[in-house]
Scaffold this active site. Structure first.
Site, PDB file in Angstrom:
ATOM      1  N   ASP A  31       0.510  -7.725  -7.055  1.00  0.00           N
ATOM      2  CA  ASP A  31       0.730  -6.828  -5.903  1.00  0.00           C
ATOM      3  C   ASP A  31       0.185  -7.476  -4.639  1.00  0.00           C
ATOM      4  O   ASP A  31      -0.975  -7.880  -4.580  1.00  0.00           O
ATOM      5  CB  ASP A  31       0.068  -5.471  -6.152  1.00  0.00           C
ATOM      6  CG  ASP A  31       0.616  -4.394  -5.230  1.00  0.00           C
ATOM      7  OD1 ASP A  31       0.661  -4.618  -4.004  1.00  0.00           O
ATOM      8  OD2 ASP A  31       1.004  -3.331  -5.736  1.00  0.00           O
ATOM      9  N   SER A  80       4.497  -0.691  -1.899  1.00  0.00           N
ATOM     10  CA  SER A  80       4.543  -1.067  -3.312  1.00  0.00           C
ATOM     11  C   SER A  80       5.479  -0.181  -4.117  1.00  0.00           C
ATOM     12  O   SER A  80       6.066  -0.634  -5.095  1.00  0.00           O
ATOM     13  CB  SER A  80       3.141  -0.992  -3.929  1.00  0.00           C
ATOM     14  OG  SER A  80       2.335  -2.006  -3.390  1.00  0.00           O
ATOM     15  N   THR A 133       2.901   0.849  -8.601  1.00  0.00           N
ATOM     16  CA  THR A 133       3.675  -0.173  -9.316  1.00  0.00           C
ATOM     17  C   THR A 133       3.969   0.228 -10.763  1.00  0.00           C
ATOM     18  O   THR A 133       5.139   0.309 -11.156  1.00  0.00           O
ATOM     19  CB  THR A 133       2.966  -1.541  -9.238  1.00  0.00           C
ATOM     20  OG1 THR A 133       2.654  -1.822  -7.878  1.00  0.00           O
ATOM     21  CG2 THR A 133       3.836  -2.638  -9.800  1.00  0.00           C
ATOM     22  N   GLU A 253       0.264  -5.831 -14.161  1.00  0.00           N
ATOM     23  CA  GLU A 253       0.086  -5.920 -12.709  1.00  0.00           C
ATOM     24  C   GLU A 253      -1.327  -6.366 -12.348  1.00  0.00           C
ATOM     25  O   GLU A 253      -2.307  -5.758 -12.770  1.00  0.00           O
ATOM     26  CB  GLU A 253       0.368  -4.587 -12.014  1.00  0.00           C
ATOM     27  CG  GLU A 253       0.307  -4.762 -10.489  1.00  0.00           C
ATOM     28  CD  GLU A 253       0.247  -3.461  -9.706  1.00  0.00           C
ATOM     29  OE1 GLU A 253       0.710  -3.462  -8.567  1.00  0.00           O
ATOM     30  OE2 GLU A 253      -0.265  -2.460 -10.217  1.00  0.00           O
ATOM     31  N   ASP A 258      -3.500  -7.046  -3.730  1.00  0.00           N
ATOM     32  CA  ASP A 258      -3.102  -6.235  -2.566  1.00  0.00           C
ATOM     33  C   ASP A 258      -4.308  -5.562  -1.921  1.00  0.00           C
ATOM     34  O   ASP A 258      -4.422  -5.534  -0.692  1.00  0.00           O
ATOM     35  CB  ASP A 258      -2.090  -5.186  -3.037  1.00  0.00           C
ATOM     36  CG  ASP A 258      -1.690  -4.211  -1.945  1.00  0.00           C
ATOM     37  OD1 ASP A 258      -1.051  -4.658  -0.975  1.00  0.00           O
ATOM     38  OD2 ASP A 258      -2.027  -3.025  -2.054  1.00  0.00           O
ATOM     39  N   HIS A 262      -5.493  -5.882   1.889  1.00  0.00           N
ATOM     40  CA  HIS A 262      -5.699  -4.772   2.832  1.00  0.00           C
ATOM     41  C   HIS A 262      -7.093  -4.846   3.446  1.00  0.00           C
ATOM     42  O   HIS A 262      -7.280  -4.502   4.612  1.00  0.00           O
ATOM     43  CB  HIS A 262      -5.533  -3.428   2.116  1.00  0.00           C
ATOM     44  CG  HIS A 262      -4.110  -3.017   1.902  1.00  0.00           C
ATOM     45  ND1 HIS A 262      -3.280  -2.662   2.930  1.00  0.00           N
ATOM     46  CD2 HIS A 262      -3.370  -2.910   0.772  1.00  0.00           C
ATOM     47  CE1 HIS A 262      -2.084  -2.343   2.439  1.00  0.00           C
ATOM     48  NE2 HIS A 262      -2.116  -2.492   1.120  1.00  0.00           N
ATOM     49  N   HIS A 301       5.440  -7.697  -2.322  1.00  0.00           N
ATOM     50  CA  HIS A 301       5.396  -7.965  -0.878  1.00  0.00           C
ATOM     51  C   HIS A 301       4.151  -8.792  -0.650  1.00  0.00           C
ATOM     52  O   HIS A 301       3.397  -9.035  -1.598  1.00  0.00           O
ATOM     53  CB  HIS A 301       5.310  -6.657  -0.070  1.00  0.00           C
ATOM     54  CG  HIS A 301       4.189  -5.769  -0.524  1.00  0.00           C
ATOM     55  ND1 HIS A 301       2.872  -6.037  -0.234  1.00  0.00           N
ATOM     56  CD2 HIS A 301       4.183  -4.668  -1.311  1.00  0.00           C
ATOM     57  CE1 HIS A 301       2.120  -5.123  -0.797  1.00  0.00           C
ATOM     58  NE2 HIS A 301       2.880  -4.276  -1.472  1.00  0.00           N
ATOM     59  N   HIS A 393       1.005  -4.515   5.166  1.00  0.00           N
ATOM     60  CA  HIS A 393       1.911  -5.427   4.469  1.00  0.00           C
ATOM     61  C   HIS A 393       2.698  -6.270   5.466  1.00  0.00           C
ATOM     62  O   HIS A 393       2.832  -5.890   6.622  1.00  0.00           O
ATOM     63  CB  HIS A 393       2.903  -4.632   3.617  1.00  0.00           C
ATOM     64  CG  HIS A 393       2.257  -3.856   2.515  1.00  0.00           C
ATOM     65  ND1 HIS A 393       2.959  -3.023   1.680  1.00  0.00           N
ATOM     66  CD2 HIS A 393       0.968  -3.797   2.113  1.00  0.00           C
ATOM     67  CE1 HIS A 393       2.126  -2.474   0.814  1.00  0.00           C
ATOM     68  NE2 HIS A 393       0.914  -2.920   1.053  1.00  0.00           N
TER      69      HIS A 393
HETATM   70 MG    MG Z   1       0.608  -2.075  -7.097  1.00  0.00          MG
HETATM   71 ZN    ZN Z   2      -0.552  -2.492  -0.334  1.00  0.00          ZN
END
Ligand code: MG
Ligand code: ZN
Length: 431
Positions: A31, A80, A133, A253, A258, A262, A301, A393
């Protein structure tokens, strides 16, 4: 080549493709793992004592690039949920959508088709198991925020009279053990094994349905986990429960690449990438022993606009990220109650902080760790010369990695919906 020979070759190629039928599909999502993350990881993992920059598992498995934009009414930048729905159903949708199209109608996922075909199915993630996800593979909801409803669906929805997911590993106590409903007790009564400590995974009898929840929401950061390796443990355990004569579909995942993006947290970003890389190295070997399996790896992404190099300096120094004794979030939490933070910060960050760096930490007064986390990340950014452009993102294309049966079909550029469409085709080729 003569036209007839060309035609014959085309027919032969088509029938070869039509016969491609993986027994098992393992889909891995990093992610937020845009190309700057896989590149930065190569440098982070590099052995600086050798002349070359060693290749990583990502380099060995790379086959293509995917565009990620959601439904055009939403725009060019995906979240996501929309991207995972594209990867699970082959359909573009709006940000926040879980397994539903732009009109909020449920769409069959590749995991659900695998289940309908009699395969076993599973999810193994480092977020809560009902996060965007994994939810987009095993549930349908108009909003990713409906966490309780998504969790309920894992128990209430049946496919051919069976649960959608045979194996669920990750976090999520607060959604599965609630005042109004205890889904853990319901799954246990329905025959699932339940474990709540990652070290118990080895004790579960192979092949049984399994629910493993290891945290209230997301699992602790890789840097805060025992031996830093949790995704490899979840991966091995999930496969041990899923292997059977009918085949399986597993969604893995690395959820927190991710979250580190962030947070503009390069220390945790690289540790999360390492956790994923070790899981992929294990899967690489698994495919050697199980050549009837397809492994597809991609990202939904990129996050944070991670830049390898910043401030007009032609340098990047990942060595400052390698001796962290805890995640920057955890270090921030430990520093909160202390006035003179230099000694503990130097110990936990793995290098001697300068007077300026220490005072950048000591000036912070706050009841919550976020400002200190930001200051620690700033020190790591300055030392390593890392840049970020956003805490959200970005719309850059993401890499696709694949190995095993049908992997050649993921080569080149494609839209992320095509990844799902190709998995549907491969599943339907089941003999
Ligand atoms: Mg995710
Ligand atoms: Zn995110």
């Amino acid at each position: 080549m003569k036209p007839i020979a060309t035609l014959l070759l085309a027919v032969l190629c088509q029938s070869a493709l039509a016969n491609t039928a993986p027994q098992n599909i393992i889909m891995v999502v990093g992610d937020g793992m845009g190309p700057s993350f896989t590149t930065a990881y190569r440098m982070y993992a590099d052995d600086p004592s050798t002349a070359e920059v060693e290749e990583t598992v990502f380099d060995r498995l790379l086959v293509g690039m995917a565009s990620t934009h959601p439904d055009m009414e939403t725009g060019y930048i995906t979240d996501s949920a929309a991207s995972a729905t594209a990867l699970s159903t082959g359909v573009k949708t709006y940000n926040g959508a879980i397994g539903v199209d732009a009109n909020k109608q449920p769409v069959q996922t590749v995991l659900e088709l695998a289940k309908m075909q009699g395969r076993k199915t599973g999810i193994a993630v480092t977020s809560q198991i009902n996060h965007a996800t994994p939810a987009s593979f095993g549930a349908h909801n108009e909003s990713r925020q409906n966490y309780d409803k998504i969790a309920d669906g894992y128990f209430d929805v049946k496919i051919n009279g069976q649960f959608v997911l045979d194996v669920m590993l990750g976090g999520g106590w607060q959604y599965f053990i609630r005042d109004d409903r205890n889904l853990v007790e319901q799954f246990k009564a329905a025959g699932y094994e339940y474990v709540d400590d990652i070290t118990q995974l080895d004790t579960v009898k192979a092949g049984t349905p399994l629910l493993g929840l290891f945290a209230d929401k997301g699992m602790p950061w890789a840097l805060d986990s025992a031996n830093h390796m949790r995704l490899p443990a979840l991966t091995k355990a999930a496969i041990r429960q899923l292997e059977n004569d009918q085949g399986y579909f597993l969604l893995i995942e690395a959820s927190q690449v991710d979250w580190a993006g962030h947070g503009n947290d390069i220390g945790s970003s690289m540790a999360e990438m390492h956790d994923l890389a070790v899981a992929l190295e294990w899967l690489e070997q698994y495919l050697v022993k199980n050549p009837d399996t397809l492994l597809v790896v991609t990202a939904d992404h990129s996050t944070g606009g991670l830049s390898i190099g910043a401030n007009d300096n032609y340098s990047w120094s990942p060595k400052w990220l390698k001796n962290l004794k805890a995640s920057p979030v955890e270090i921030a939490t430990q520093l909160m109650t202390i006035k003179n933070r230099g000694a503990l910060a130097s110990d936990l960050m793995g290098f001697e902080l300068t007077t300026e760096e220490v005072s950048s930490l000591n000036v912070i007064e706050s009841d919550e760790p976020r400002p200190l986390h930001n200051a620690i990340s700033k020190i790591l950014d300055n030392r390593s010369n890392t840049g970020w452009t956003t805490t959200g993102h970005t719309g850059v294309d993401v890499p696709i990695f694949a190995k095993g049966v049908g992997s050649e079909r993921f080569r080149g550029h494609m839209d992320n919906t095509r990844i799902a469409q190709t998995m549907f085709e491969l599943l339907r080729n089941k003999k």
